[in-house]
Design a protein around this motif. Structure first.
Motif, short mmCIF file in Angstrom:
data_model
loop_
_atom_site.label_atom_id
_atom_site.label_comp_id
_atom_site.label_asym_id
_atom_site.label_seq_id
_atom_site.Cartn_x
_atom_site.Cartn_y
_atom_site.Cartn_z
N PRO A 1 40.52 8.56 101.17
CA PRO A 1 39.76 7.30 101.17
C PRO A 1 39.68 6.74 102.60
CG PRO A 1 41.43 7.31 99.44
CD PRO A 1 41.67 8.53 100.26
N LEU A 2 38.51 6.21 102.94
CA LEU A 2 38.30 5.75 104.32
C LEU A 2 39.36 4.75 104.77
CD1 LEU A 2 34.42 5.37 104.57
CD2 LEU A 2 35.89 6.88 105.94
N ASP A 3 39.80 3.89 103.85
CA ASP A 3 40.76 2.87 104.28
C ASP A 3 42.14 3.45 104.55
OD1 ASP A 3 41.63 3.34 101.74
OD2 ASP A 3 41.42 1.27 101.02
N GLN A 4 42.29 4.75 104.26
CA GLN A 4 43.57 5.38 104.58
C GLN A 4 43.44 6.43 105.68
OE1 GLN A 4 45.48 6.78 100.91
NE2 GLN A 4 44.63 4.95 99.94
N LEU A 5 42.28 6.53 106.25
CA LEU A 5 42.05 7.56 107.27
C LEU A 5 42.59 7.10 108.62
CD1 LEU A 5 40.50 10.25 106.78
CD2 LEU A 5 38.66 9.27 108.12
N ASP A 6 43.36 7.97 109.26
CA ASP A 6 43.93 7.67 110.58
C ASP A 6 43.79 8.92 111.45
OD1 ASP A 6 45.55 7.16 112.81
OD2 ASP A 6 47.40 7.62 111.68
N PRO A 7 42.82 8.94 112.36
CA PRO A 7 42.60 10.16 113.12
C PRO A 7 43.54 10.32 114.32
CG PRO A 7 40.98 8.52 113.75
CD PRO A 7 41.85 7.89 112.67
N SER A 8 44.48 9.38 114.50
CA SER A 8 45.16 9.29 115.81
C SER A 8 46.45 10.09 115.93
CB SER A 8 45.49 7.82 116.08
OG SER A 8 46.53 7.39 115.21
N HIS A 9 46.92 10.71 114.86
CA HIS A 9 48.25 11.30 114.96
C HIS A 9 48.29 12.46 115.97
CE1 HIS A 9 52.22 12.75 114.04
NE2 HIS A 9 52.42 11.66 113.34
N PRO A 10 49.24 12.40 116.92
CA PRO A 10 49.30 13.43 117.97
C PRO A 10 49.42 14.86 117.42
CG PRO A 10 50.81 11.63 118.48
CD PRO A 10 50.26 11.36 117.12
N ALA A 11 50.04 14.98 116.25
CA ALA A 11 50.22 16.33 115.69
C ALA A 11 48.87 16.99 115.40
CB ALA A 11 51.05 16.25 114.41
N ARG A 12 47.90 16.17 115.01
CA ARG A 12 46.57 16.74 114.71
C ARG A 12 45.91 17.30 115.96
NH1 ARG A 12 44.97 12.28 111.07
NH2 ARG A 12 45.58 13.03 109.02
N TYR B 1 38.16 15.15 110.93
CA TYR B 1 38.36 13.70 110.73
C TYR B 1 37.35 12.90 111.53
CZ TYR B 1 42.64 15.14 108.46
OH TYR B 1 43.52 15.74 107.61
N PHE B 2 37.07 13.37 112.74
CA PHE B 2 36.07 12.67 113.55
C PHE B 2 34.66 12.90 112.99
CE2 PHE B 2 39.50 12.85 116.82
CZ PHE B 2 39.69 11.49 116.91
N ALA B 3 34.41 14.09 112.49
CA ALA B 3 33.10 14.35 111.88
C ALA B 3 32.88 13.41 110.70
CB ALA B 3 33.02 15.81 111.44
N ARG B 4 33.93 13.24 109.90
CA ARG B 4 33.85 12.32 108.75
C ARG B 4 33.57 10.89 109.21
NH1 ARG B 4 37.08 10.77 104.11
NH2 ARG B 4 35.79 9.25 102.99
N LEU B 5 34.32 10.45 110.22
CA LEU B 5 34.13 9.07 110.69
C LEU B 5 32.74 8.88 111.26
CD1 LEU B 5 37.56 8.13 112.35
CD2 LEU B 5 36.64 7.39 110.14
N ARG B 6 32.27 9.84 112.05
CA ARG B 6 30.92 9.69 112.61
C ARG B 6 29.89 9.55 111.50
NH1 ARG B 6 32.54 13.78 116.14
NH2 ARG B 6 31.32 15.34 115.02
N ARG B 7 30.10 10.31 110.42
CA ARG B 7 29.13 10.28 109.33
C ARG B 7 29.28 9.03 108.45
NH1 ARG B 7 29.30 14.21 104.20
NH2 ARG B 7 30.64 12.49 103.53
N ASP B 8 30.52 8.72 108.07
CA ASP B 8 30.72 7.72 107.02
C ASP B 8 31.17 6.35 107.52
OD1 ASP B 8 30.07 9.68 105.26
OD2 ASP B 8 32.14 10.15 104.67
N ALA B 9 31.81 6.30 108.68
CA ALA B 9 32.34 5.02 109.16
C ALA B 9 32.47 5.06 110.68
CB ALA B 9 33.70 4.74 108.51
N PRO B 10 31.33 5.05 111.38
CA PRO B 10 31.38 5.27 112.84
C PRO B 10 32.15 4.19 113.61
CG PRO B 10 29.13 4.75 112.10
CD PRO B 10 29.94 4.97 110.87
N VAL B 11 32.23 3.00 113.05
CA VAL B 11 33.14 1.99 113.62
C VAL B 11 34.12 1.67 112.50
CG1 VAL B 11 33.34 -0.31 114.64
CG2 VAL B 11 31.32 1.10 115.13
N HIS B 12 35.34 2.15 112.65
CA HIS B 12 36.26 2.23 111.52
C HIS B 12 37.59 1.57 111.85
CE1 HIS B 12 39.62 4.50 109.53
NE2 HIS B 12 38.87 4.29 108.45
N TYR B 13 38.11 0.81 110.89
CA TYR B 13 39.40 0.13 111.11
C TYR B 13 40.49 0.86 110.36
CZ TYR B 13 42.40 -3.87 112.17
OH TYR B 13 43.38 -4.68 112.67
N SER B 14 41.51 1.27 111.10
CA SER B 14 42.62 1.98 110.49
C SER B 14 43.87 1.09 110.50
CB SER B 14 42.92 3.27 111.25
OG SER B 14 44.12 3.83 110.80
#
Lengths: 106, 417
Positions: free
Chosen positions: B17-28, B37-50
């Motif tokens: 779910p978008l409200d649980q998406l966090d693209p920032s983890h260094p392990a990724r 994750y970035f492809a998803r954000l660009r498509r579904d929530a280009p300005v996104h609050y995590s």
């Protein structure tokens, strides 16, 4: 159509016809005038379309706004007649405009 | 609960779910599964609050090229000031934040930046070109043949650190201190490496400051010279800096000149290995180096993001960013934005507008050393093509545990004997 003359740093001249409303940067990039990089594509955000406006045209091309002045202030080759060519819009009043290109874009 | 490292990122990226998406983890970024994750954000929530990041607290992600540009040029709304948290997603403890000109706003930023800017003026770049070429030749000629070695260590680090030593006029025999300090400055404590606490990092910084203070003292009483330490010591806007500010600007210049080009040097070799068609094009026409270099820098995106802090409310992409919010511009995503760049997923060495990428940033904070970086890569590739018909990549790259430095630590290669 109005035209602009671009003079490369080595003296090579390019006389380019440019539709009114387009930027002087666009005229160089679309016609392959070397020496204008325009990395940001016209957002006034990189200072790599830097030109020197020849004296007689300075009043007609106007003065840089705050953002442009700020970007220009970082260009090592800036002079008082420096402008970012993406911020000069072609008009009938600018028919015959002459701009010189700096040694390099940065 | 948002799993930081999913076993199946390709499906996880699209089903979380978008409200649980966090693209920032260094392990990724280390295991290179951040892309979907970035492809998803660009498509579904280009300005996104995590709000689910276990490491960085709540933050906005800006993932499209155009929106990133909007943030870049609005420095009055989107501040870089270290007092708000500076330019990376991680908030360091307040008393440990370093003032440096990249983490300042105009006019102070402009004044300090102008002190060092002449180091990359066209005349100086022309002078550096010969030095760089001589060093590139020496490094390449000294590489082992017929055995596996780490390209990062032997070429990427060595070349960039030599360059940096020259810019600082830093004692050449001590030059590896520079890459050590750089790595310590950007190390993520959770990675479990040498820098596992802020205390340890501060201890290394103290060592760096002491070393450079000696250089400063030696130069402040001498005639101004065209090296970065002398320029800072004599510059009107920098000669009265506090020690903390001196350290901050040193770290900025060291990281800026080190970690970035290093990773583009490593990345370039890897991309050509992964794209044999492009490699063949390059071998057939070495003139393509000119457009390949900025393409390498786009494709690598050596700094994955820059961060700002909103100082006023701002509407971006239909979202209301509030004063005080942390805003992360994901360059690594904007450089893959299909709306701004044709076939962004492909590495293409003869693009028409190769310099249209976000890796150097835009606006007043645009990378000071961008043309120097390009020059180093250009000379390196000219000399590689002259010498080696092939450099084989013989193993998988190992990557940095960081969502800021998008880097490669190991790239095993072999030059046929």
């Amino acid at each position: 159509m109005p035209h602009v003359t671009y003079i490369e740093h080595n003296g090579t001249e390019h006389r380019i016809e440019l539709e009114e409303g387009l930027s002087v940067m666009r005229g160089a990039v679309d016609n392959g005038v070397p020496g204008i990089d325009a990395d940001c594509g016209g957002e006034c955000a990189c200072a790599t379309c830097h030109v020197y406006v020849e004296e007689p045209w300075l009043a007609k091309t106007g003065t840089p706004d705050e953002q442009e002045a700020s970007m220009l202030s970082f260009a090592a080759t800036a002079q008082p007649n420096s402008r970012l060519s993406c911020q000069i819009t072609m008009s009938a009043a600018l028919d015959g405009l002459v701009v010189r290109l700096p040694e390099a874009q940065h | 609960m948002n799993a930081p490292v999913s076993h199946n990122p390709d499906s996880d990226a699209w089903t979380t779910p978008l409200d649980q998406l966090d693209p920032s983890h260094p392990a990724r970024f280390q295991n290179h599964t951040m892309w979907p994750y970035f492809a998803r954000l660009r498509r579904d929530a280009p300005v996104h609050y995590s709000t689910t990041s276990p490491l960085f607290g709540p933050y906005w992600s800006v993932t499209r090229y155009k929106d990133i540009m909007t943030v870049e040029v609005n420095h009055k709304v989107f501040s870089s000031d270290s007092g708000y948290g500076g330019i990376t997603i991680r908030d360091r403890p307040k008393d440990l934040r370093l003032p440096m000109f990249i983490a300042m706003d105009p006019p102070r930023h402009d004044e300090q930046r102008k002190v060092v800017q002449p180091i990359v003026a066209p005349g100086n770049l022309a002078k550096l070109e010969g030095i760089i070429r001589a060093r590139v030749c020496r490094i390449l000629d000294g590489l082992p043949r017929g055995e596996t070695f780490n390209w990062v260590e032997h070429v990427s680090i060595e070349l960039t650190v030599q360059m940096l030593a020259t810019l600082f006029d830093f004692p050449f025999e001590d030059r590896r201190k520079l890459s050590f300090w750089s790595d310590c400055a950007t190390a993520v404590p959770e990675a479990g490496g040498f820098i596992d606490s802020e205390e340890k990092r501060e201890a290394v910084f103290a060592e760096c400051l002491a070393y450079f203070t000696n250089l400063w003292n030696e130069r402040v009483n001498a005639e101004p010279r065209p090296d970065l330490v002398s320029m800072l010591a004599h510059g009107e806007a920098t000669r009265n800096m506090t020690p903390r500010e001196f350290l901050g600007n040193l770290i900025l210049l060291i990281v800026g000149g080190n970690d970035t080009t290093r990773n583009s040097i490593s990345g370039g070799l890897l991309f050509l290995h992964q794209n044999p068609g492009e490699h063949a094009k390059l071998r057939a026409n070495p003139g393509l180096i000119e457009s390949m270099v900025p393409e390498i820098i786009r494709y690598q995106t050596p700094l994955a993001h820059m961060r700002r802090t909103a100082v006023a409310d701002f509407e971006l992409g239909g979202q209301r960013i509030r004063a005080g919010d942390k805003v992360v511009m994901w360059y690594i995503s904007g450089n893959r934005d299909e709306e701004a760049i044709e076939e962004p997923e492909r590495f293409i060495i003869d693009r028409k507008r190769p310099r249209q990428h976000l890796s150097f940033g835009f606006g007043v904070h645009r990378c000071v050393g961008n043309r120097l970086a390009e020059m180093q890569l250009k000379i390196l590739w000219e000399e590689i093509l002259r010498r080696f018909p092939a450099i084989e990549v013989v193993g998988e790259p190992k990557r940095v545990f960081s969502s800021f430095v998008h880097g490669i630590t190991e790239l095993p290669v072999r030059i046929p004997a």
